[in-house]
Write an enzyme that holds these catalytic residues in place. Structure first.
Site, PDB file in Angstrom:
ATOM      1  N   CYS A  89       0.810  -1.221   0.000  1.00 58.33           N
ATOM      2  CA  CYS A  89       0.000   0.000   0.000  1.00 58.33           C
ATOM      3  C   CYS A  89       0.843   1.270   0.000  1.00 58.33           C
ATOM      4  O   CYS A  89       0.348   2.334  -0.372  1.00 58.33           O
ATOM      5  CB  CYS A  89      -0.935   0.016   1.209  1.00 58.33           C
ATOM      6  SG  CYS A  89      -2.154  -1.302   1.201  1.00 58.33           S
ATOM      7  N   GLN A 149      -4.699  -9.547   6.909  1.00 59.27           N
ATOM      8  CA  GLN A 149      -4.938  -8.135   7.180  1.00 59.27           C
ATOM      9  C   GLN A 149      -6.140  -7.931   8.090  1.00 59.27           C
ATOM     10  O   GLN A 149      -6.096  -7.135   9.034  1.00 59.27           O
ATOM     11  CB  GLN A 149      -5.111  -7.370   5.870  1.00 59.27           C
ATOM     12  CG  GLN A 149      -3.854  -7.373   5.031  1.00 59.27           C
ATOM     13  CD  GLN A 149      -3.720  -6.155   4.148  1.00 59.27           C
ATOM     14  OE1 GLN A 149      -4.440  -5.169   4.294  1.00 59.27           O
ATOM     15  NE2 GLN A 149      -2.795  -6.208   3.221  1.00 59.27           N
ATOM     16  N   ARG A 216     -20.499   8.957   1.116  1.00 57.91           N
ATOM     17  CA  ARG A 216     -21.920   8.639   1.190  1.00 57.91           C
ATOM     18  C   ARG A 216     -22.515   9.127   2.512  1.00 57.91           C
ATOM     19  O   ARG A 216     -21.805   9.324   3.486  1.00 57.91           O
ATOM     20  CB  ARG A 216     -22.149   7.139   1.046  1.00 57.91           C
ATOM     21  CG  ARG A 216     -21.341   6.280   1.998  1.00 57.91           C
ATOM     22  CD  ARG A 216     -21.590   4.805   1.731  1.00 57.91           C
ATOM     23  NE  ARG A 216     -20.793   3.948   2.600  1.00 57.91           N
ATOM     24  CZ  ARG A 216     -19.645   3.389   2.249  1.00 57.91           C
ATOM     25  NH1 ARG A 216     -19.139   3.615   1.035  1.00 57.91           N
ATOM     26  NH2 ARG A 216     -18.986   2.613   3.083  1.00 57.91           N
ATOM     27  N   GLU A 217     -23.821   9.305   2.510  1.00 59.67           N
ATOM     28  CA  GLU A 217     -24.508   9.681   3.739  1.00 59.67           C
ATOM     29  C   GLU A 217     -24.464   8.503   4.709  1.00 59.67           C
ATOM     30  O   GLU A 217     -24.807   7.383   4.348  1.00 59.67           O
ATOM     31  CB  GLU A 217     -25.950  10.080   3.445  1.00 59.67           C
ATOM     32  CG  GLU A 217     -26.087  11.368   2.649  1.00 59.67           C
ATOM     33  CD  GLU A 217     -27.529  11.807   2.530  1.00 59.67           C
ATOM     34  OE1 GLU A 217     -28.390  11.224   3.237  1.00 59.67           O
ATOM     35  OE2 GLU A 217     -27.796  12.722   1.741  1.00 59.67           O
ATOM     36  N   THR A 218     -24.028   8.773   5.921  1.00 58.83           N
ATOM     37  CA  THR A 218     -23.837   7.715   6.906  1.00 58.83           C
ATOM     38  C   THR A 218     -24.431   8.149   8.228  1.00 58.83           C
ATOM     39  O   THR A 218     -24.336   9.314   8.614  1.00 58.83           O
ATOM     40  CB  THR A 218     -22.328   7.430   7.090  1.00 58.83           C
ATOM     41  OG1 THR A 218     -21.743   7.183   5.809  1.00 58.83           O
ATOM     42  CG2 THR A 218     -22.096   6.202   7.959  1.00 58.83           C
ATOM     43  N   SER A 241     -11.152   0.436   4.596  1.00 62.49           N
ATOM     44  CA  SER A 241     -10.939   1.198   3.361  1.00 62.49           C
ATOM     45  C   SER A 241     -11.724   0.585   2.209  1.00 62.49           C
ATOM     46  O   SER A 241     -11.910  -0.625   2.124  1.00 62.49           O
ATOM     47  CB  SER A 241      -9.451   1.226   3.016  1.00 62.49           C
ATOM     48  OG  SER A 241      -8.951  -0.090   2.829  1.00 62.49           O
ATOM     49  N   HIS A 342      -9.437   3.704  -1.455  1.00 64.58           N
ATOM     50  CA  HIS A 342      -8.032   3.297  -1.311  1.00 64.58           C
ATOM     51  C   HIS A 342      -7.579   2.488  -2.522  1.00 64.58           C
ATOM     52  O   HIS A 342      -7.489   1.266  -2.465  1.00 64.58           O
ATOM     53  CB  HIS A 342      -7.886   2.482  -0.023  1.00 64.58           C
ATOM     54  CG  HIS A 342      -6.504   1.998   0.283  1.00 64.58           C
ATOM     55  ND1 HIS A 342      -5.362   2.564  -0.244  1.00 64.58           N
ATOM     56  CD2 HIS A 342      -6.081   0.971   1.087  1.00 64.58           C
ATOM     57  CE1 HIS A 342      -4.300   1.909   0.222  1.00 64.58           C
ATOM     58  NE2 HIS A 342      -4.710   0.949   1.014  1.00 64.58           N
ATOM     59  N   CYS A 372       0.165   1.904   6.663  1.00 63.71           N
ATOM     60  CA  CYS A 372       0.474   0.493   6.908  1.00 63.71           C
ATOM     61  C   CYS A 372       0.511  -0.209   5.562  1.00 63.71           C
ATOM     62  O   CYS A 372      -0.214   0.154   4.631  1.00 63.71           O
ATOM     63  CB  CYS A 372      -0.558  -0.133   7.839  1.00 63.71           C
ATOM     64  SG  CYS A 372      -2.244  -0.156   7.194  1.00 63.71           S
ATOM     65  N   GLY A 374       1.174  -4.161   3.405  1.00 70.48           N
ATOM     66  CA  GLY A 374       1.302  -5.604   3.455  1.00 70.48           C
ATOM     67  C   GLY A 374       2.749  -6.015   3.643  1.00 70.48           C
ATOM     68  O   GLY A 374       3.678  -5.267   3.326  1.00 70.48           O
TER      69      GLY A 374
END
Length: 386
Positions: A89, A149, A216-218, A241, A342, A372, A374
């Site tokens: 990443c 992960q 998005r609306e959360t 992500s 991501h 972070c 892998g």
């Protein structure tokens, strides 16, 4: 030694898996930002000494040096060389580290650091499979996706004493901050619109994508209703992500070359780090890398104006915050990977692009970018605005 400086920094909007950008190949996304940083700077393309790009799943359409293929597809001078790196990443962040170092070593005086991932078209892990249920790296449990992960994130959450409510609360914060950032126009300067009409048809996609698709609306109630990502886990799709498509690029020069061309140096890397972390927890890289880079730069966490810590999992960010008692009001203030997305090989450059524009927006001086990765790795850099 030459002083490497950032002159331009852009990114595409980030698309959801199977979403608005999924009709474009990785080379099409990456060449767009490669060309855009050159266009904004107004330099001759042949003056670029090297291009280094990040990409994680180097298979299929993203194989065989996708950074070079993206450049060749622009029709610009083929004499400009390009390489592709994989630091999981942190790949695009490492690409920036390397281009900056090449300039400091007086190997080149202009370079592009970039990154791309089309996770819709080249799913994570396809280069690991040897057949159903078998991975090439099966002997190494820290590289056995996706179990390692998710397992690492859950171990970190339980070590830190984080509850499901704590993680949901952070997921909600990320979404609300990203929505506010878009509403306030914070991303306008860093995002280059993407015309998707030349790609494979994607039902419902606009002709030109100019916004991140993952915002998005959360609500707290909505997050609480999502099932755990793994049995008995604490993380859900709302606190992990997003699987995404996108690209980002940064144009670097030596300070002398930038000034000679009449261009404004915008930032330098005060210091950089790539470190290993405990494979049992897998995702503690930001904690370890931050410790290293702060020491190298002779800084304390309170000296930093903005923190961009990649939101791979909510527990990773909250564990980093706990480790440094960091100010939440300086942390991922415009959202992060949970809300924006991501695209693995692009995110390291995307975070630097966003950090630079945020420092300029707020008249700040220092930003910390950490991820972070892998393989139990962590990347970190301290960006200092000129």
């Amino acid at each position: 030694m030459a002083t490497p400086v950032i002159v331009e920094a852009v990114r595409t909007p980030i698309g959801r898996r199977g979403g608005w950008l999924s009709g474009l190949k990785a080379v099409e996304l990456l060449r767009l930002v490669q060309v855009e940083v050159i266009r904004r700077a107004g330099i001759e393309p042949a003056e670029v000494g090297q291009i280094i790009g990040g990409c994680v799943t180097q298979a299929g359409e993203q194989s065989l040096n996708v950074t070079r293929n993206a450049w060749l597809s622009t029709g610009l001078p083929w004499s400009v060389p390009a390489s592709t790196v994989d630091t999981s990443c942190g790949s695009a962040q490492q690409a920036n580290h390397l281009i900056s170092a090449l300039i400091a070593a007086d190997v080149i005086d202009i370079g592009i650091a970039c990154g791309v991932e089309s996770m819709s078209r080249v799913p994570i892990g396809v280069n690991l499979y040897q057949g159903p249920g078998h991975y090439k790296t099966r002997d190494y449990p820290w590289d056995d996706p996706p179990k390692s992960q998710f397992g690492g994130a859950e171990r970190i959450a339980r070590r830190e004493g984080l509850s499901r409510a704590d993680l949901d609360g952070y997921g909600l914060l990320s979404q609300r901050r990203a929505a506010r950032a878009w509403a306030q126009g914070r991303f306008a300067a860093e995002v280059v619109p993407v015309d998707v009409r030349g790609g494979d048809p994607v039902p419902g996609a606009p002709a030109v994508v100019d916004r991140d698709q993952g915002v998005r609306e959360t609500t707290p109630e909505g997050l609480a209703a999502i099932a755990p990502a793994i049995p008995d886990g604490l993380h859900t799709a709302g606190t992990i992500s997003q699987v995404s498509d996108g690209a980002a690029a940064v144009l670097w020069m030596s300070r002398d070359r930038a000034l000679a061309l009449g261009l404004r140096p915008r930032a330098i890397l005060r210091h950089q780090a790539v470190v290993g972390a405990d494979p049992y927890f897998l995702l503690d890289g930001p904690i370890e890398a931050t410790r290293t880079v702060l020491g190298r730069a002779s800084l304390k966490i309170g000296d930093i104006d903005r923190y961009e810590i990649n939101e791979a999992f909510a527990a990773v960010v909250l564990a980093w915050r706990n480790a440094y008692d960091a100010d939440l009001d300086r942390l991922n203030v415009s959202g992060g990977a949970i809300s924006l997305g991501h695209p693995l090989g692009a995110s390291g450059a995307r975070l630097l692009v966003t950090a630079l524009h945020e420092l300029e927006r707020t008249d700040g001086t220092l930003a910390l970018v950490a991820m972070c990765c892998g393989g139990s790795l962590g990347t970190a850099a301290i960006l200092e605005r000129c």
